[in-house]
Design a protein around this motif. Structure first.
Motif, short mmCIF file in Angstrom:
data_model
loop_
_atom_site.label_atom_id
_atom_site.label_comp_id
_atom_site.label_asym_id
_atom_site.label_seq_id
_atom_site.Cartn_x
_atom_site.Cartn_y
_atom_site.Cartn_z
N GLU A 129 0.81 -1.22 0.00
CA GLU A 129 0.00 0.00 0.00
C GLU A 129 0.85 1.27 0.00
OE1 GLU A 129 -1.74 1.25 4.06
OE2 GLU A 129 -1.58 -0.94 4.19
N TRP A 130 2.13 1.16 0.33
CA TRP A 130 2.99 2.34 0.40
C TRP A 130 3.89 2.52 -0.82
CZ3 TRP A 130 2.98 -0.54 5.24
CH2 TRP A 130 2.13 0.02 6.19
N PHE A 131 4.07 1.47 -1.60
CA PHE A 131 4.97 1.55 -2.75
C PHE A 131 4.20 1.28 -4.04
CE2 PHE A 131 8.19 -0.26 0.46
CZ PHE A 131 8.62 1.00 0.83
N PRO A 132 4.62 1.91 -5.14
CA PRO A 132 3.99 1.61 -6.43
C PRO A 132 4.20 0.14 -6.81
CG PRO A 132 5.37 3.59 -6.58
CD PRO A 132 5.63 2.96 -5.25
N VAL A 133 3.32 -0.38 -7.63
CA VAL A 133 3.35 -1.79 -8.03
C VAL A 133 4.69 -2.17 -8.66
CG1 VAL A 133 2.27 -3.52 -9.52
CG2 VAL A 133 0.86 -1.83 -8.32
N ASP A 134 5.29 -1.28 -9.43
CA ASP A 134 6.53 -1.62 -10.14
C ASP A 134 7.79 -1.35 -9.32
OD1 ASP A 134 6.21 1.13 -10.18
OD2 ASP A 134 6.98 1.38 -12.22
N ASP A 135 7.65 -0.99 -8.04
CA ASP A 135 8.79 -0.74 -7.16
C ASP A 135 8.91 -1.92 -6.19
OD1 ASP A 135 10.95 0.53 -6.08
OD2 ASP A 135 9.81 2.09 -5.06
N THR A 136 10.03 -2.62 -6.22
CA THR A 136 10.20 -3.88 -5.50
C THR A 136 10.96 -3.69 -4.19
OG1 THR A 136 10.26 -5.02 -7.63
CG2 THR A 136 11.10 -6.23 -5.73
N VAL A 137 10.47 -4.33 -3.13
CA VAL A 137 11.20 -4.34 -1.86
C VAL A 137 12.43 -5.23 -2.04
CG1 VAL A 137 11.14 -4.99 0.57
CG2 VAL A 137 9.11 -3.98 -0.49
N LEU A 138 13.61 -4.63 -1.88
CA LEU A 138 14.86 -5.37 -2.08
C LEU A 138 15.51 -5.77 -0.77
CD1 LEU A 138 16.68 -3.42 -4.94
CD2 LEU A 138 15.39 -5.54 -5.08
N ASN A 166 13.90 -0.88 -4.81
CA ASN A 166 14.88 -0.70 -5.88
C ASN A 166 14.87 0.72 -6.44
OD1 ASN A 166 12.32 -1.40 -7.05
ND2 ASN A 166 13.34 -1.73 -9.00
N ASP A 167 13.79 1.48 -6.24
CA ASP A 167 13.73 2.87 -6.71
C ASP A 167 14.16 3.87 -5.64
OD1 ASP A 167 12.95 2.24 -9.27
OD2 ASP A 167 10.81 2.56 -8.90
N GLY A 168 14.66 3.39 -4.49
CA GLY A 168 15.17 4.28 -3.47
C GLY A 168 14.17 4.72 -2.42
N ARG A 169 12.98 4.13 -2.42
CA ARG A 169 11.99 4.47 -1.40
C ARG A 169 12.26 3.67 -0.13
NH1 ARG A 169 9.09 4.36 -6.26
NH2 ARG A 169 8.00 6.32 -6.69
N ALA A 170 11.74 4.19 0.99
CA ALA A 170 11.85 3.49 2.27
C ALA A 170 10.58 3.76 3.07
CB ALA A 170 13.07 3.96 3.04
N LYS A 171 10.16 2.75 3.82
CA LYS A 171 9.00 2.90 4.71
C LYS A 171 9.32 2.20 6.02
CE LYS A 171 4.85 3.69 6.20
NZ LYS A 171 4.57 4.99 6.76
N GLU A 172 9.08 2.89 7.14
CA GLU A 172 9.33 2.36 8.48
C GLU A 172 8.01 2.08 9.18
OE1 GLU A 172 10.94 4.14 12.68
OE2 GLU A 172 12.15 4.54 10.89
N VAL A 173 7.90 0.89 9.77
CA VAL A 173 6.72 0.52 10.55
C VAL A 173 7.19 -0.13 11.85
CG1 VAL A 173 5.23 0.24 8.54
CG2 VAL A 173 6.47 -1.72 9.44
N GLU A 174 6.28 -0.14 12.83
CA GLU A 174 6.61 -0.73 14.13
C GLU A 174 5.51 -1.69 14.57
OE1 GLU A 174 6.91 2.75 16.51
OE2 GLU A 174 8.93 3.20 15.84
N LEU A 175 5.93 -2.70 15.31
CA LEU A 175 5.03 -3.68 15.91
C LEU A 175 5.44 -3.83 17.36
CD1 LEU A 175 2.83 -5.90 15.44
CD2 LEU A 175 4.73 -7.47 14.98
#
Length: 91
Positions: free
Chosen positions: A22-31, A75-84
């Motif tokens: 939900e935070w990243f575009p479909v074509d941006d992959t979590v690396l 891979n496009d340089g985005r980052a998202k931080e979450v906590e549990l």
């Protein structure tokens, strides 16, 4: 962003999927991901299953709330931080 609070016993080994779709575009992959725990005492391992990061949680200090922070990097340089928050309780 706090995702929620879970309670588990000190000998539990449980896994949780964190969906970053939900935070990243479909074509941006979590690396890659970075996972930290505060305070120490909780064992956390993880695996990347794009767009999710699966965290495995075990151990922990009885009567303690641990904060697990997961940062996903794309891979496009985005980052998202979450906590549990993980509460350890010996029922």
């Amino acid at each position: 962003m706090l995702l929620g609070t879970v309670t588990q016993q000190p000998r539990d080994v449980r896994d949780y999927d964190i969906d970053f779709g939900e935070w990243f575009p479909v074509d941006d992959t979590v690396l890659t991901a970075a996972v930290t725990v505060e305070p120490a005492g909780l064992t956390v391992t993880y695996a990347i299953q794009h767009p999710r990061v699966k965290v495995w949680i075990q151990d922990g200090v009885i009567a303690t709330s641990h904060k697990v922070t997961v940062v996903a990097y794309t891979n496009d340089g985005r980052a998202k931080e979450v906590e549990l928050k993980v509460r350890i309780k010996d029922f």
